[in-house]
Design a protein around this motif. Structure first.
Motif, mmCIF file in Angstrom:
data_model
loop_
_atom_site.group_PDB
_atom_site.id
_atom_site.type_symbol
_atom_site.label_atom_id
_atom_site.label_comp_id
_atom_site.label_asym_id
_atom_site.label_seq_id
_atom_site.Cartn_x
_atom_site.Cartn_y
_atom_site.Cartn_z
ATOM 1 N N PRO A 51 31.617 7.528 11.146
ATOM 2 C CA PRO A 51 32.741 8.406 10.595
ATOM 3 C C PRO A 51 33.977 7.819 10.084
ATOM 4 O O PRO A 51 34.348 6.687 10.204
ATOM 5 N N ASP A 52 34.506 8.224 8.813
ATOM 6 C CA ASP A 52 35.589 8.020 8.024
ATOM 7 C C ASP A 52 35.042 6.764 7.092
ATOM 8 O O ASP A 52 35.910 6.341 6.249
ATOM 9 N N ASP A 53 33.775 6.582 7.000
ATOM 10 C CA ASP A 53 33.167 5.759 5.832
ATOM 11 C C ASP A 53 33.260 6.602 4.521
ATOM 12 O O ASP A 53 33.312 7.836 4.643
ATOM 13 N N GLN A 54 33.688 5.726 3.566
ATOM 14 C CA GLN A 54 33.408 6.510 2.245
ATOM 15 C C GLN A 54 32.262 5.995 1.219
ATOM 16 O O GLN A 54 31.890 4.620 1.270
ATOM 17 N N LEU A 55 31.410 6.816 0.888
ATOM 18 C CA LEU A 55 30.122 6.522 0.556
ATOM 19 C C LEU A 55 30.078 6.998 -1.024
ATOM 20 O O LEU A 55 30.697 7.996 -1.341
ATOM 21 N N SER A 56 29.731 6.362 -1.951
ATOM 22 C CA SER A 56 29.199 6.474 -3.294
ATOM 23 C C SER A 56 27.835 6.515 -3.453
ATOM 24 O O SER A 56 27.019 5.858 -2.999
ATOM 25 N N ILE A 57 27.324 7.818 -3.948
ATOM 26 C CA ILE A 57 25.988 8.284 -4.126
ATOM 27 C C ILE A 57 25.610 8.583 -5.421
ATOM 28 O O ILE A 57 26.268 9.733 -5.776
ATOM 29 N N ALA A 113 25.908 9.709 10.118
ATOM 30 C CA ALA A 113 26.371 8.735 10.765
ATOM 31 C C ALA A 113 25.380 7.907 11.598
ATOM 32 O O ALA A 113 24.159 8.477 11.947
ATOM 33 N N ASN A 114 25.589 6.764 11.975
ATOM 34 C CA ASN A 114 24.531 5.688 12.775
ATOM 35 C C ASN A 114 23.387 5.446 11.974
ATOM 36 O O ASN A 114 22.290 4.821 12.380
ATOM 37 N N MET A 115 23.118 5.709 10.637
ATOM 38 C CA MET A 115 22.232 5.205 9.686
ATOM 39 C C MET A 115 22.691 4.019 8.761
ATOM 40 O O MET A 115 23.564 3.873 8.624
ATOM 41 N N THR A 116 21.577 3.219 8.511
ATOM 42 C CA THR A 116 21.876 2.071 7.627
ATOM 43 C C THR A 116 21.758 2.694 6.251
ATOM 44 O O THR A 116 21.296 3.737 6.214
ATOM 45 N N ARG A 117 22.182 2.020 5.437
ATOM 46 C CA ARG A 117 22.354 2.576 4.128
ATOM 47 C C ARG A 117 20.899 2.691 3.579
ATOM 48 O O ARG A 117 20.462 3.869 2.800
ATOM 49 N N SER A 118 19.956 1.637 3.892
ATOM 50 C CA SER A 118 18.716 1.868 3.500
ATOM 51 C C SER A 118 17.847 2.991 4.091
ATOM 52 O O SER A 118 17.197 3.928 3.230
ATOM 53 N N GLU A 119 18.331 3.514 5.313
ATOM 54 C CA GLU A 119 17.696 4.616 5.918
ATOM 55 C C GLU A 119 18.167 5.897 5.359
ATOM 56 O O GLU A 119 17.113 6.888 5.133
ATOM 57 N N LEU A 120 19.391 6.142 4.842
ATOM 58 C CA LEU A 120 19.782 7.197 4.260
ATOM 59 C C LEU A 120 19.297 7.211 3.165
ATOM 60 O O LEU A 120 19.002 8.579 2.562
ATOM 61 N N THR A 121 19.008 6.150 2.142
ATOM 62 C CA THR A 121 18.400 6.307 0.827
ATOM 63 C C THR A 121 17.161 6.994 0.968
ATOM 64 O O THR A 121 16.643 7.653 0.146
ATOM 65 N N VAL A 132 13.503 16.919 -8.242
ATOM 66 C CA VAL A 132 13.341 15.868 -9.048
ATOM 67 C C VAL A 132 11.963 15.142 -9.019
ATOM 68 O O VAL A 132 11.824 14.575 -7.776
ATOM 69 N N LYS A 133 11.415 14.614 -10.031
ATOM 70 C CA LYS A 133 10.268 13.646 -10.019
ATOM 71 C C LYS A 133 10.755 12.189 -9.959
ATOM 72 O O LYS A 133 11.719 12.044 -10.688
ATOM 73 N N SER A 134 10.313 11.640 -8.995
ATOM 74 C CA SER A 134 10.642 10.150 -8.736
ATOM 75 C C SER A 134 12.307 10.038 -8.865
ATOM 76 O O SER A 134 12.555 9.180 -9.777
ATOM 77 N N PRO A 135 13.042 10.538 -8.104
ATOM 78 C CA PRO A 135 14.226 10.127 -8.028
ATOM 79 C C PRO A 135 14.722 8.830 -7.951
ATOM 80 O O PRO A 135 13.902 8.203 -6.854
ATOM 81 N N ILE A 136 16.014 8.263 -8.103
ATOM 82 C CA ILE A 136 16.309 6.772 -7.520
ATOM 83 C C ILE A 136 17.626 7.109 -6.845
ATOM 84 O O ILE A 136 18.556 7.497 -7.621
ATOM 85 N N VAL A 137 18.004 6.909 -5.700
ATOM 86 C CA VAL A 137 19.009 7.076 -5.063
ATOM 87 C C VAL A 137 19.733 5.728 -4.772
ATOM 88 O O VAL A 137 19.194 4.972 -4.102
ATOM 89 N N THR A 138 21.037 5.573 -5.134
ATOM 90 C CA THR A 138 21.873 4.452 -4.947
ATOM 91 C C THR A 138 22.982 4.798 -3.966
ATOM 92 O O THR A 138 23.818 5.618 -4.531
#
Length: 267
Positions: A51-57, A113-121, A132-138
């Protein structure tokens, strides 16, 4: 004869004092001069979203129009103390609320919350693939920072551009410990799901390198406490320290003069 006998004693005390000081400031004293391999660590240093983290997606793909709905537009903000809006737009960030959620376009509320960046990706890629076909999430954690306080040369907050930060990296970015820092008792304070964790490092021991706390997490706090010399100095005011220093200088000068006088008399 008595004076000649005292000289070696004073020399021995001086050498002992120097050795003690060196032992108090040298890192990893139990490592010898030979090449040494420390066992491979199995510690996962990847931070988990809190919580309170800031994510750019950002979502990209072969068809920019198809992914446009998943990307918030670039925005320009008025920085504190500035009269004009910055001309360089920045990515929109998603604030993780107290329930560990973000509100993402099209997908709605997501528990992150409690996920790693890779897991959420991986999870978001799977969900967006329905549209969307073959999306890339960063995804990036924008507020990865630690605070380094106490007896360091540059205390304050350290911002980290990546996810791998060791205690040595953080202390290095803070300008290293001062000569008055206690290297045997560096305190780590960590917020783990609302619970405070505490761990202490002994930088004079190589065990620090294999500690499960060697790699830091976002919002960790490192505190370097003062050593005995600094604590002793703090008991006196500046004027008191000056008087002591002046008295010590006078006594040393008188001692040297007395020694020279006695030496001349002996001859």
């Amino acid at each position: 004869m008595k004076i000649k006998t005292l000289i070696p004693i004073f020399s021995l005390l001086l050498l002992t004092s120097c050795k003690t000081t060196t032992n108090n400031i040298t890192y990893f004293q139990d490592l010898d001069n030979q090449v040494t391999t420390i066992g491979k660590q199995t510690v996962n240093y990847t931070p988990r979203i809190a919580p309170d983290d800031q994510l750019s997606i950002t979502v990209s793909g072969t068809d920019p129009n198809a992914v446009a709905a998943f990307n918030m537009p670039l925005a320009s903000y008025l920085a504190p103390g500035e009269a004009y809006v910055t001309s360089t737009p920045v990515l929109h960030t998603y604030l993780v609320n107290s329930h560990g959620e973000i509100d993402f376009p099209v997908l709605g509320k997501l528990q992150v919350a409690n996920m790693t960046r890779s897991e959420l990706t991986d999870i978001m890629t799977e969900k967006i693939s329905a549209y969307v076909k073959s999306p890339i999430v960063t995804i990036q954690i924008r507020n990865f920072k630690v605070s380094v306080l106490g007896e360091v040369n540059k205390p304050g907050m350290v911002n980290i551009p990546n996810e791998r930060l060791s205690i040595l990296d953080a202390l290095g970015m803070a300008g290293d410990l001062t000569i008055y820092g206690n290297r045997t008792n560096v305190l780590l304070i960590r917020d783990n799901n609302g619970q405070k964790e505490y761990h202490r490092f002994d930088l004079t021991s190589s065990e620090t390198l294999t500690s499960p706390y060697y790699y830091l997490q976002q919002n960790d706090v490192l505190y370097v406490e003062p050593n005995k010399a600094r604590k002793g100095n703090a008991k006196y005011s500046q004027s008191g320290q000056f008087n002591i220093s002046l008295a010590s200088t006078i006594i040393s000068a008188l001692s040297i003069l007395a020694s020279l006088g006695i030496a001349l008399l002996v001859k």
